[in-house]
Design a protein around this motif. Structure first.
Motif, PDB file in Angstrom:
ATOM      1  N   VAL A 107       0.861  -1.186   0.000  1.00 58.78           N
ATOM      2  CA  VAL A 107       0.000   0.000   0.000  1.00 58.78           C
ATOM      3  C   VAL A 107       0.895   1.233   0.000  1.00 58.78           C
ATOM      4  N   ARG A 108       0.596   2.198  -0.851  1.00 57.71           N
ATOM      5  CA  ARG A 108       1.263   3.501  -0.797  1.00 57.71           C
ATOM      6  C   ARG A 108       0.485   4.403   0.153  1.00 57.71           C
ATOM      7  N   TRP A 109       1.192   5.267   0.863  1.00 57.51           N
ATOM      8  CA  TRP A 109       0.528   6.235   1.738  1.00 57.51           C
ATOM      9  C   TRP A 109       1.189   7.597   1.599  1.00 57.51           C
ATOM     10  N   SER A 110       0.406   8.620   1.879  1.00 54.72           N
ATOM     11  CA  SER A 110       0.898   9.980   1.860  1.00 54.72           C
ATOM     12  C   SER A 110       0.221  10.743   3.001  1.00 54.72           C
ATOM     13  N   ALA A 111       0.983  11.533   3.756  1.00 59.03           N
ATOM     14  CA  ALA A 111       0.443  12.250   4.909  1.00 59.03           C
ATOM     15  C   ALA A 111       0.882  13.710   4.851  1.00 59.03           C
ATOM     16  N   GLY A 112      -0.053  14.593   5.192  1.00 57.11           N
ATOM     17  CA  GLY A 112       0.262  16.025   5.220  1.00 57.11           C
ATOM     18  C   GLY A 112      -0.217  16.661   6.501  1.00 57.11           C
ATOM     19  N   LEU A 113       0.618  17.520   7.098  1.00 54.72           N
ATOM     20  CA  LEU A 113       0.264  18.252   8.303  1.00 54.72           C
ATOM     21  C   LEU A 113      -0.230  19.627   7.900  1.00 54.72           C
TER      22      LEU A 113
END
Length: 327
Positions: free
Chosen positions: A318-324
């Protein structure tokens, strides 16, 4: 102690100490979501409850199909099917729930096992699953939550057979109005087939689609920091920013098992919330993918996130991307 509680205690003691459940906070939030869904329906805002089904349980479909299928168009649980990422599933057991509980013995080949069932209506949910009398904690898998209806189950290593028990006893209570009393949850009385499937891990890792870039601004909040990765891979990452009492972390994923990813948050070294599942974004407006966290007002903070996967995932990354996002 109620009969239900006593039965759970006896089951758990019979099978040994239950595993740690890192998803407790998400289970509570899932129950709140279901309660809100039912309140909306009771108020008349939802005229017809649309059931959520697993798209790849429709026989003959090898690729993605709409996740919402009219009940009249549904077929029985297939003996075999192929998920959108090409993984082959084979049914190894089938039982019909007519009352509160049913059990079935299934062969164990060493391949991953999952449980599947159709769900109809907002009052219904996945039954609680026991393997050899040991409860398998399903974190928030209930109808109306927009989650797939495939639940992974673990069996003891070296087993050649396992007894799976499905229990749909009503648990807890719900509020039917905004500030109304909490009344006992209505039982699920529908006749329901439950299938047990094993899947064959792909010979090579199935590369998940790339994720669209996070927008520079969401709901008036600006992107202060981001991170991306691939599971399995690094099990933690950090984001930094200055918040005005709260910050929001938006999560995006791609891959068939995205809804089984979990993310546990720490703010300044203090453990906070846990989120199960991750939204996909291929077109249209940015999805509601945020997790709001409380932070010291006006101070630079570090948000540490630990990642993990519930269930087996061999060659299904699974690819994931997170932004604050901050004010």
């Amino acid at each position: 102690m109620s009969v239900r509680e006593l039965r759970d205690v006896l089951r758990e003691r019979a099978g040994g100490p239950p595993p740690a459940n890192p998803y407790r906070h998400e289970q509570v939030r899932a129950r709140i979501r279901r309660a809100r869904f039912r309140r909306t329906a009771a108020a008349g805002a939802v005229a017809v409850a649309v059931a959520v089904v697993a798209a790849y349980l429709i026989p003959g479909q090898a690729g993605p199909v709409p996740l919402r299928t009219p009940a009249a168009a549904r077929q029985g649980l297939p003996e075999r099917f192929t998920s959108p990422d090409g993984t082959e599933y084979r049914r190894v057991g089938l039982v019909t729930l007519t009352g509160t509980e049913a059990s079935i013995d299934v062969p164990v080949s060493g391949k991953p096992l999952e449980v599947a069932t159709w769900c109809d209506g907002s009052l219904n949910r996945m039954p609680v699953v026991y393997v050899n009398s040991r409860r398998v904690h399903a974190p928030g898998y209930g109808c109306g939550d927009g989650l797939p209806r495939l639940v992974p189950v673990d069996v003891p290593k070296g087993s050649t057979q396992a007894t799976l028990t499905f229990d749909r006893s009503a648990e807890g209570c719900v509020s039917l109005t905004e500030d109304g009393p909490c009344v006992p949850e209505q039982p699920d009385t529908a006749v329901r087939d439950v299938g047990v499937y094993e899947w064959t891990p792909p010979a090579m890792a199935v590369e998940p689609p790339r994720i669209k870039a996070l927008p520079p601004e969401v709901d008036g909040l600006r992107l202060a920091g981001s991170a991306s990765g691939r599971w399995p891979g690094a099990t933690s990452f950090t984001l930094t920013g200055r918040g005005a009492g709260t910050v929001t972390v938006h999560l995006l994923c791609s891959g068939d098992l995205a809804q089984r990813m979990w993310f546990k948050f720490w703010v300044g070294g203090v453990e906070g919330r846990t989120r199960l599942g991750c939204s996909s974004w291929t077109r249209g407006p940015f999805p509601d993918a945020g997790m709001e966290l409380e932070v010291p007002r006006g101070e630079q903070v570090t948000v540490t996130v630990r990642t993990g996967m519930w269930g087996e995932y061999t060659n299904r990354p699974v690819r994931w991307s997170a932004g604050l996002y901050v004010r």
